[in-house]
Design a protein around this motif. Structure first.
Motif, PDB file in Angstrom:
ATOM      1  N   HIS A  35       0.825  -1.208   0.000  1.00 24.09           N
ATOM      2  CA  HIS A  35       0.000   0.000   0.000  1.00 24.09           C
ATOM      3  C   HIS A  35       0.862   1.262   0.000  1.00 24.09           C
ATOM      4  CE1 HIS A  35       0.715  -1.099   4.261  1.00 24.09           C
ATOM      5  NE2 HIS A  35       0.828   0.205   4.444  1.00 24.09           N
ATOM      6  N   HIS A 100      -2.710  -4.310  -2.129  1.00 21.93           N
ATOM      7  CA  HIS A 100      -3.576  -3.612  -1.176  1.00 21.93           C
ATOM      8  C   HIS A 100      -3.519  -2.119  -1.453  1.00 21.93           C
ATOM      9  CE1 HIS A 100      -5.837  -2.838   2.466  1.00 21.93           C
ATOM     10  NE2 HIS A 100      -4.943  -1.930   2.804  1.00 21.93           N
ATOM     11  N   SER A 101      -4.679  -1.483  -1.522  1.00 15.11           N
ATOM     12  CA  SER A 101      -4.797  -0.034  -1.709  1.00 15.11           C
ATOM     13  C   SER A 101      -4.077   0.381  -3.000  1.00 15.11           C
ATOM     14  CB  SER A 101      -4.255   0.683  -0.471  1.00 15.11           C
ATOM     15  OG  SER A 101      -4.711   2.021  -0.403  1.00 15.11           O
ATOM     16  N   LEU A 129      -9.370  -1.102  -1.939  1.00 19.08           N
ATOM     17  CA  LEU A 129      -9.438  -0.043  -2.953  1.00 19.08           C
ATOM     18  C   LEU A 129     -10.734  -0.181  -3.736  1.00 19.08           C
ATOM     19  CD1 LEU A 129      -7.600   2.256  -4.285  1.00 19.08           C
ATOM     20  CD2 LEU A 129      -7.268   0.598  -6.125  1.00 19.08           C
ATOM     21  N   ASP A 180       2.877   8.288  -3.567  1.00 14.50           N
ATOM     22  CA  ASP A 180       1.988   7.143  -3.733  1.00 14.50           C
ATOM     23  C   ASP A 180       0.525   7.579  -3.847  1.00 14.50           C
ATOM     24  OD1 ASP A 180       4.146   5.480  -3.680  1.00 14.50           O
ATOM     25  OD2 ASP A 180       3.783   4.673  -1.676  1.00 14.50           O
ATOM     26  N   TRP A 184      -2.582   7.263  -7.257  1.00 12.70           N
ATOM     27  CA  TRP A 184      -4.011   6.961  -7.280  1.00 12.70           C
ATOM     28  C   TRP A 184      -4.835   8.161  -7.726  1.00 12.70           C
ATOM     29  CZ3 TRP A 184      -8.014   4.243  -7.979  1.00 12.70           C
ATOM     30  CH2 TRP A 184      -9.252   4.533  -7.403  1.00 12.70           C
ATOM     31  N   HIS A 234      -9.333  -0.214   7.218  1.00 14.84           N
ATOM     32  CA  HIS A 234      -8.583  -0.228   5.967  1.00 14.84           C
ATOM     33  C   HIS A 234      -7.495  -1.297   5.967  1.00 14.84           C
ATOM     34  CE1 HIS A 234      -7.214   1.391   2.183  1.00 14.84           C
ATOM     35  NE2 HIS A 234      -5.994   1.570   2.641  1.00 14.84           N
ATOM     36  N   PHE A 235      -6.902  -1.549   7.132  1.00 14.66           N
ATOM     37  CA  PHE A 235      -5.840  -2.545   7.231  1.00 14.66           C
ATOM     38  C   PHE A 235      -6.339  -3.809   7.930  1.00 14.66           C
ATOM     39  CE2 PHE A 235      -3.557   1.454   6.638  1.00 14.66           C
ATOM     40  CZ  PHE A 235      -2.712   1.099   5.594  1.00 14.66           C
TER      41      PHE A 235
END
Length: 264
Positions: A35, A100-101, A129, A180, A184, A234-235
């Motif tokens: 991520h 992930h993400s 995501l 990062d 996105w 989220h995690f």
């Protein structure tokens, strides 16, 4: 055999004194992309947990951990262009992708590129995501002032509060987070559905990825689709790795690839 120039992408995530896990002769490779703000070490336990039937291969993008001296890349196009060669050379005849993400977005793009090269993955696992053909809403996080961005990162609960309490560490980490996030937030979707099965995974309490956004991944495959929802935010996969890995084993345990759905 992996070329020497590819080695930075696939660093060992175990101490040198720890032997590599034994693998079946027909083990499926699973490339694992991290991520935003993270590196390959977030998957350091997966090679042992998934062996012997699956060879987990953590991927290290530039700008983090063992590649901290390299500049981070700011777009999905740049990252996938740099990654496609190493993965294509490392991948055997049977492999899958997990991300992930931000890593999920890169896996999705990578699946398209590898499929175009005649080397499609067996399965695509996208985690944490929303489907990338739905543009993100709200302010661009990569443009937030430092203090506001740190607050956002803290709410996701994926970075230790001890780390965020140290200004020196925060100043080292923020440029990578921004790069990062920009990957996105500047992404533009221009793809047709993949002929590859997709499993979308997420946490029931993820503040930024609702179940509708996860479920929308179904529109991006012409093959089978599965939605898996876990307790957590989220995690979620950090809190319950065994449940996540059980789903991966189940999907990859189906040795016969799923036929694409009819488009008629």
């Amino acid at each position: 055999m992996t070329e020497t120039t590819d080695m930075p992408w696939f660093p060992p995530c175990r101490p040198e004194a720890t032997p590599a896990p034994a693998l079946d002769a027909d083990a499926i490779q699973l490339f694992c992309l991290p991520h935003a703000g993270a590196g390959a070490s977030v998957y350091r336990d997966w090679p042992v947990l998934l062996a012997p039937g699956i060879e987990a291969i953590p991927v290290q993008p530039p700008g983090r951990e063992s590649r901290h001296g390299e500049p981070a890349l700011h777009s999905a196009v740049e990252l996938v262009a740099a990654l496609e060669g190493p993965v294509a050379r490392r991948a055997g005849g049977d492999f899958a992708l997990f991300g992930h993400s931000m890593g999920a977005l890169l896996c999705y793009e990578l699946a398209h590129v590898l499929s175009a090269l005649g080397k499609p993955p067996r399965h695509l696992f996208v985690s944490g995501l929303g489907a990338p053909h739905i543009p993100p809403t709200g302010p661009r996080l990569c443009d937030l002032p430092d203090d506001e961005l740190v607050t956002v990162i803290a709410k996701l609960e994926g970075t230790s509060p001890d780390v965020l309490a140290q200004p020196e560490l925060v100043q080292l980490l923020l440029p990578l987070f921004r790069a990062d996030l920009e990957v996105w937030e500047t992404y533009s979707h221009r793809r047709s559905p993949l002929p590859v099965p997709i499993t979308a995974m997420g946490g029931r309490r993820d503040p930024g990825v609702g179940l509708d956004l996860l479920g929308a991944w179904k529109e991006l495959t012409s093959a089978d689709f599965h939605l898996e929802v876990f307790d957590g935010g989220h995690f979620y996969h950090h809190a319950a790795p065994d449940q996540v890995l059980a789903v991966i084993r189940e999907r990859l345990g189906e040795r016969v690839p799923t036929a694409p759905k009819s488009t008629e």
